[in-house]
Design a protein around this motif. Structure first.
Motif, PDB file in Angstrom:
ATOM      1  N   HIS A   1      -1.326  10.206 -17.923  1.00 42.89           N
ATOM      2  CA  HIS A   1      -1.975   9.446 -18.991  1.00 42.89           C
ATOM      3  C   HIS A   1      -3.291   8.505 -18.291  1.00 42.89           C
ATOM      4  O   HIS A   1      -3.410   7.636 -19.408  1.00 42.89           O
ATOM      5  N   LYS A   2      -3.231   8.411 -17.313  1.00 44.80           N
ATOM      6  CA  LYS A   2      -4.325   7.407 -16.723  1.00 44.80           C
ATOM      7  C   LYS A   2      -5.587   7.662 -16.860  1.00 44.80           C
ATOM      8  O   LYS A   2      -5.870   9.225 -17.239  1.00 44.80           O
ATOM      9  N   LYS A   3      -6.623   7.348 -16.362  1.00 47.79           N
ATOM     10  CA  LYS A   3      -8.093   7.384 -16.518  1.00 47.79           C
ATOM     11  C   LYS A   3      -8.566   9.069 -16.098  1.00 47.79           C
ATOM     12  O   LYS A   3      -9.192   9.629 -16.579  1.00 47.79           O
ATOM     13  N   GLY A   4      -7.976   9.034 -14.854  1.00 44.27           N
ATOM     14  CA  GLY A   4      -8.409  10.323 -14.206  1.00 44.27           C
ATOM     15  C   GLY A   4      -7.668  11.429 -14.561  1.00 44.27           C
ATOM     16  O   GLY A   4      -8.224  12.554 -14.493  1.00 44.27           O
TER      17      GLY A   4
ATOM     18  N   TYR B   1      -8.119   4.251  -7.365  1.00 43.62           N
ATOM     19  CA  TYR B   1      -6.398   3.944  -7.197  1.00 43.62           C
ATOM     20  C   TYR B   1      -5.811   4.188  -8.391  1.00 43.62           C
ATOM     21  O   TYR B   1      -6.312   3.788  -9.499  1.00 43.62           O
ATOM     22  N   ASP B   2      -4.699   5.071  -8.199  1.00 50.44           N
ATOM     23  CA  ASP B   2      -3.765   5.431  -9.244  1.00 50.44           C
ATOM     24  C   ASP B   2      -4.379   6.149 -10.582  1.00 50.44           C
ATOM     25  O   ASP B   2      -3.635   6.250 -11.587  1.00 50.44           O
ATOM     26  N   ALA B   3      -5.624   6.410 -10.254  1.00 49.70           N
ATOM     27  CA  ALA B   3      -6.294   7.056 -11.550  1.00 49.70           C
ATOM     28  C   ALA B   3      -5.675   8.477 -12.052  1.00 49.70           C
ATOM     29  O   ALA B   3      -5.587   8.822 -13.049  1.00 49.70           O
TER      30      ALA B   3
ATOM     31  N   GLY C   1      -7.041   9.605   0.037  1.00 49.94           N
ATOM     32  CA  GLY C   1      -8.260  10.464  -0.185  1.00 49.94           C
ATOM     33  C   GLY C   1      -9.098   9.263  -1.028  1.00 49.94           C
ATOM     34  O   GLY C   1     -10.323   9.607  -0.822  1.00 49.94           O
ATOM     35  N   ALA C   2      -8.478   8.720  -1.756  1.00 52.26           N
ATOM     36  CA  ALA C   2      -9.244   7.955  -3.012  1.00 52.26           C
ATOM     37  C   ALA C   2     -10.085   6.688  -2.277  1.00 52.26           C
ATOM     38  O   ALA C   2     -11.397   6.293  -2.079  1.00 52.26           O
TER      39      ALA C   2
END
Length: 398
Positions: free
Chosen positions: A181-184, A175-177, A115-116
């Motif tokens: 705890h990640k940015k997204g 990717y991986d956002a 999707g990303a």
């Protein structure tokens, strides 16, 4: 409010019928193979008066008990480091983070990645779709916009509003956002609390709120419609602009937004898995929304004139040209009836640019590898975002 019985009150009105028989609604049914009916209306209607109570409690426990920047700092710590059962934090904060840190059984990171990749690969078409179909099309639903009017979003100006939407969208679609705890993930939690903060403020200060007709401010059903904008409507727009996508990418878009919706506290039963379901859900929701009113027209024009106010382009003629191109895309992507209601200016040769775009996409698709397009799209989108963030961090746009 629980005893208010909501009806599909606009199902016999001309704006609803035209949209679903002649307009974009009809195209969505063809695009998705949906079978629309009112059979499930009662199942969805209560969500018009349903809100994210957990988020609202966090706002009352954290944001309303200390200075805003201190509260934000505290929440940021939780987002980055997580929370466990035994932490000495308010119960509401624990509830929110234990929910969002728990990975739902249905989550598939590989699908989210597809999707990303589609969001990045479609490059500037993604941004055109968000702006000239999803955002401006949303303004046609008068009650959906009432929280924007109540929180005086118009005074903040379209440049700032667009910048915030872009910042959120770009950051949840990399990717991986969306890993915890990640940015997204961070953007999803912060957006959830912004919604709760706005809702608590509206209920406290905005005495004219008409709950019976407008639903609760930023209610769960309206949130569902907004997220269908990011998935179904966005995909339909890419399709209209001549982009092709694989079955996996299409599934991935719905999966990505389903997970973002989950992090935002939207009930899972409102989050569609595919375009067929999304169209059927959307059909029910549109039956309770009246067409554009004068606030809608103000919001639409504020967005159209954003190109003229925005200092990213140096010269006036460039800005006027950009506004013209956005107007062309709006007419191309939205129904004529919706454009007339929102009083979108009628311009000459309005199909030339979108049709050229369609043709270029068809050619480009065959010539450039998928990975090269993902990389270029990511780079170009990040550049647009950084230009927006630069200008909105300047004092005149606060």
């Amino acid at each position: 409010m629980e005893n208010t019985i909501l009806q599909p009150r606009f199902k016999n009105s001309s704006h609803f019928k035209e949209f679903w028989t002649k307009g974009n609604g009809n195209q969505l049914i063809e695009f998705s193979g949906a079978e629309v009916s009112f059979n499930d209306f009662e199942k969805f209607a209560p969500y018009f008066y349903h809100v994210d109570e957990i988020g609202d409690e966090v706002v009352r426990d954290v944001y309303l008990t200390k200075k805003f920047h201190e509260a934000s700092k505290e929440i940021e710590q939780y987002i980055r480091n997580g929370i466990s059962e035994n932490d000495n934090t308010p119960e509401s904060v624990k509830k929110l983070f234990l929910q969002t840190q728990k990975i739902p059984d249905w989550l598939d990171y590989d699908l989210i990645k597809s999707g990303a990749e589609l969001c990045m690969r479609a490059n500037l078409d993604s941004l055109i779709s968000l702006r000239d179909y999803c955002l401006i099309g949303g303004y046609d639903y008068a009650y959906l916009n009432k929280p924007l009017i109540a929180t005086e979003a118009l005074k903040k100006g379209a440049v700032k509003r667009l910048s915030e939407t872009l910042d959120f969208w770009v950051n949840v679609t990399r990717y991986d956002a969306l890993e915890v705890h990640k940015k997204g993930y961070e953007f999803a939690i912060k957006t959830r609390l912004i919604h709760s903060y706005a809702r608590v403020s509206i209920k406290k200060y905005y005495k004219n709120w008409d709950t019976e007709n407008w639903g609760e401010p930023i209610n769960s059903w309206d949130m569902m419609a907004t997220y269908i904008g990011f998935s179904l409507v966005f995909l339909h727009s890419l399709h209209k602009l001549g982009n092709t996508f694989s079955e996996k990418e299409e599934k991935g878009i719905f999966h990505l937004w389903k997970y973002v919706g989950y992090l935002l506290g939207i009930p899972e039963s409102l989050l569609p898995n595919d375009k067929k379901q999304a169209t059927e859900f959307f059909y029910l929701w549109t039956s309770i929304q009246p067409p554009a009113d004068k606030d809608s027209v103000l919001l639409a024009h504020s967005l159209l004139n954003e190109s003229l106010e925005n200092p990213i382009l140096k010269y006036q003629f460039q800005r006027k040209n950009l506004r013209y191109l956005h107007i062309c895309c709006t007419w191309f992507l939205l129904d004529d009836e919706v454009c007339k209601r929102l009083q979108i200016p009628d311009v000459s040769n309005k199909n030339v640019f979108p049709k050229a775009k369609w043709l270029i996409n068809k050619i480009y698709d065959k010539l450039v590898s998928r990975q090269a397009r993902i990389n270029k799209g990511n780079k170009d989108q990040m550049k647009v975002l950084s230009d927006y963030l630069k200008i909105t961090h300047n004092s005149n746009f606060h």
